[in-house]
Structure formats: structure tokens, C-alpha cells
Design a protein around this motif. Structure first.
Motif, PDB file in Angstrom:
ATOM      1  N   UNK A   1      -6.256  -6.492  -7.565  1.00  6.52           N
ATOM      2  CA  UNK A   1      -5.147  -5.496  -7.616  1.00  6.52           C
ATOM      3  C   UNK A   1      -4.118  -6.073  -8.451  1.00  6.52           C
ATOM      4  N   UNK A   2      -3.606  -7.130  -8.455  1.00  2.00           N
ATOM      5  CA  UNK A   2      -2.231  -7.589  -8.993  1.00  2.00           C
ATOM      6  C   UNK A   2      -2.716  -7.396 -10.346  1.00  2.00           C
TER       7      UNK A   2
ATOM      8  N   UNK B   1      -2.734  -6.836   1.699  1.00  2.00           N
ATOM      9  CA  UNK B   1      -2.141  -5.197   1.829  1.00  2.00           C
ATOM     10  C   UNK B   1      -3.199  -4.469   2.327  1.00  2.00           C
ATOM     11  N   UNK B   2      -2.625  -3.501   3.366  1.00  2.00           N
ATOM     12  CA  UNK B   2      -3.367  -2.619   4.031  1.00  2.00           C
ATOM     13  C   UNK B   2      -3.347  -1.462   3.289  1.00  2.00           C
ATOM     14  N   UNK B   3      -4.086  -0.173   3.450  1.00  2.00           N
ATOM     15  CA  UNK B   3      -4.147   0.980   3.022  1.00  2.00           C
ATOM     16  C   UNK B   3      -2.753   1.456   3.121  1.00  2.00           C
TER      17      UNK B   3
ATOM     18  N   UNK C   1       2.359  -5.420  -7.504  1.00  3.14           N
ATOM     19  CA  UNK C   1       1.634  -6.478  -8.241  1.00  3.14           C
ATOM     20  C   UNK C   1       2.249  -7.765  -8.125  1.00  3.14           C
ATOM     21  N   UNK C   2       3.806  -7.645  -7.935  1.00  2.00           N
ATOM     22  CA  UNK C   2       4.645  -8.745  -7.507  1.00  2.00           C
ATOM     23  C   UNK C   2       4.420  -9.344  -6.140  1.00  2.00           C
ATOM     24  N   UNK C   3       3.986  -8.249  -5.310  1.00  2.00           N
ATOM     25  CA  UNK C   3       3.854  -8.736  -3.859  1.00  2.00           C
ATOM     26  C   UNK C   3       2.510  -9.125  -3.525  1.00  2.00           C
ATOM     27  N   UNK C   4       1.691  -8.701  -4.054  1.00  2.00           N
ATOM     28  CA  UNK C   4       0.171  -9.238  -3.927  1.00  2.00           C
ATOM     29  C   UNK C   4      -0.102 -10.763  -4.506  1.00  2.00           C
ATOM     30  N   UNK C   5      -0.600 -11.453  -3.759  1.00  2.00           N
ATOM     31  CA  UNK C   5      -1.042 -12.728  -4.176  1.00  2.00           C
ATOM     32  C   UNK C   5      -2.286 -12.705  -5.224  1.00  2.00           C
TER      33      UNK C   5
END
Lengths: 115, 115, 115, 115
Positions: free
Chosen positions: C64-65, C1-3, C108-112
Motif C-alpha cells: 500500500x505504501x 492498518x485496518x479497514x 503512505x508515510x504512516x504505513x511501514x
């Protein structure tokens, strides 16, 4: 300053944070919580800056002097407000906050300001 | 949970925060800090969540279970990374983080989730 | 994920923190603050985790997730409690917290998960 | 001070936190991170106090004046250190930190100290 020299002040900050947060949750349960509005507000402020100060000392922040001066100021204000109330948790706060303010001043006076 | 029941976990979190922040500032002074990039990154993450967990316990947060589960996860990751390095401050981190993870899991399993 | 990908979630967390802290200080001034005990308690919890989540996203935390899942959970609880009260500041809280919970879940669903 | 009067300063603190944390994670990836030791240290300090200042303003802390004075001091130190480095993320930090310091001083001069 080394970890060992900070230890007394770290302990004082932790006790102050603990006393303030305990007073805060206790106030929320009191019958007369309306009289404790300002006390609750300052309990939160004091717990937050004490927590911040502990982290700053453990990471040997170059800004410890300024952070601890601020912490001492907020601890004093919280102790002053707590002293207006007879609840046991408020009384416990007074001692913890005053001790913390003193410990913070001792260190902040000794530490050279970041420059 | 009362203040007394949390005390052991609070102490473990403080030791972990302390070890991580000490390892962080020590790493910044190392000749080979390039090899410590990930370690420094996780030291900061771990110190931050430990500090957060301590505050949450002292204010008897209704979300202690979730906060401590997260804290345990981050402590484990930090310990795993630290175990790749032979520096004394990294080795000290491993023990402190593992003990903290264990203490956090003990409480989070015991505390009823907020519902 | 980027800023840039985090930006929407960062904004949602900031609005939620803002609404919760505003509701908190407003509650402290209410005549019937006794009925707002639980609401004040959750406002503080929610503001704190939202602030933590914002910092975590801006430093691209590998956790982050987990942090955002926790944030979503606390936001939902705060929104549920706020919905029991008719005060304007409580009503403003509901919307901000629900939007924040949704934004947190999306990320949180998108981040591994860190592994 | 109302929420609206703080808004510009809140925005400046968020941009400073964002720039510092971005510079921090970018530094950790640099080939020459050894030259960025002090910069990374101050980035973390600055991000932390900015985050603290934002929360304090949103909860209308009675200690905003002192908190923002401290924030301005740390922002200046971070900008000074960043100005020694040619990396784009360091240059972005300078502007964000200087603007934040200015915004903090504007408010802290205007706000009456807690008494």
C-alpha cells in the motif's frame, strides 16, 4: 480449459488492447481529434476489457465464458467505430478487434458456463 | 519510448502475471495450502501490478517509470516468497518474477520521470 | 492498518476517480477538446491508479505504501494540468485530486514499507 | 444515466468489493482455510468485477448494461458459495453480494444496450 487452450485468445486480446491503446494515444495527437471522440471512448473501453479478459484467462476464472462474451461485444463495437475513420491506427484497430472478438466467441462457446 | 522499445518488458510482465496466476490457482488446489498463504497473497499482488504495468506501457503512460519501479518491487517480493516453497509452480514463479523485475528496472531507469 | 484507518483515503480516491472520469467524458463532448488533450490523458491515468489504490487498500495489500505514493504523484500531475483549464469539470478535478494526493501521502508515510 | 442515478449501484459495488476483499484476507488467516478454497477464489473474482463495474459507471461506459449483468452473475455465485460457510466474514459477504447483484440488475435492466 488449460493455459495452452487459452493461449490463442490471450494473444488476440493482447493485440487488441495494444492496437486500441495505440490508436487512443495516436488520436490524442491528431489535428482532427474532434472527429475521433467516439473512437477514443471505445478504444479505452476495449483496451480495458481486453486487459481484464487476459487476467481472467490466466487465473482460470470460472466466469471466463461471460467475460469473453462481453469482450467480444465491446471489440465489435470498437471495430465498427474504427471502420468509420481512415487513420492508419484506426484501420489497425479494426483487424485486431475483429480477430479478438472471434477468438473470444470461440472460447466462450466452448467453455461451460459457471453453475 | 516507443511500442517496440517496451516490447521486451511487456512480454516479461505478461510471463510474470501468467506464472503468478498459475501458481495462485495451483496453490488453491494443494493439500498443504496452509503453508502457501503468503505466497498466494503475493501471487495476486504481483499478477495485478504486472497487468497494470502492461496496460500502462501499451498506452504510453507518462508515469511508466514509477509504475515499473513499483512492479519491480512487488515482483522481487513475490520471487523471494516463492523461493521458500518447493512446488513446481512456485519455482516457475521465481524465474518469471526475477526476469520481470529486471526488465522493469531497465525501462524505469531509462525513462525520464514525468515532470 | 485496518479497514477503518483506510476509509478516509479510500473515499478520497473514489472521489478523485469519479471527478477524473467525469472530466474525461465531459472533455470528450467539449467544442475545444483539442486544448484538453493532455488533460484527458491524465484524467484516465489518474482514474486508473485511484481505482487500483482502492482495491489495494480493501485487500490490505502489503504494498500500500508504494501504491499510494504513486497515486499521490499522479493525482498531483492531474491537478496541475487541470488547473490550466477553466472548464467546471476541470476545476472540480483539481480539488478532488489534491485532496486525494494528501490522503495518500498521509497513509503512505504512516504505513511501514513491505520488507 | 447520470452520475446521480448510478450512485446507489456504485455504492453497492464498493461494499461488495470491500466485503469480498475483507473475506479474502480473513480467509487467508483462517485455521481451516482448506475449506475456503472456492470461497477465496470467488472473493477475488467478485472484488475484481465490482471494481471494474465502479470504474465503468463513473466513466459512463456505453457498455454498462453488459458489465453490470456480468457483475450480478458473479456476485450471486460468490454469495451462494459464502452461504456454505459460518465465518462472520463469509456471512457479511452474502448480504453485500446479494445487494450488489440486485442493484446491478436494476441498472442493467434500465439502461439501453449499446447499439
Amino acid at each position: 480449459m488449460t493455459r495452452i487452450q487459452y493461449q490463442e485468445c490471450i494473444d488476440a486480446c493482447l493485440e487488441s488492447m495494444n492496437a486500441c491503446n495505440y490508436s487512443y494515444v495516436s488520436s490524442l495527437k491528431e489535428y482532427d481529434l474532434a472527429s475521433l471522440r467516439e473512437s477514443m471512448r471505445l478504444d479505452r473501453e476495449c483496451a480495458d476489457i481486453c486487459s481484464y479478459a487476459v487476467q481472467a484467462m490466466t487465473r482460470q476464472s470460472p466466469f471466463v465464458a461471460g467475460i469473453l462474451r462481453l469482450c467480444a461485444e465491446i471489440c465489435e463495437a470498437c471495430a465498427d467505430e474504427s471502420s468509420k475513420h481512415i487513420h492508419t491506427h484506426c484501420q489497425e484497430c479494426i483487424d485486431a478487434c475483429r480477430r479478438c472478438a472471434e477468438a473470444c466467441r470461440l472460447i466462450s462457446d466452448a467453455v461451460k458456463v459457471y453453475a
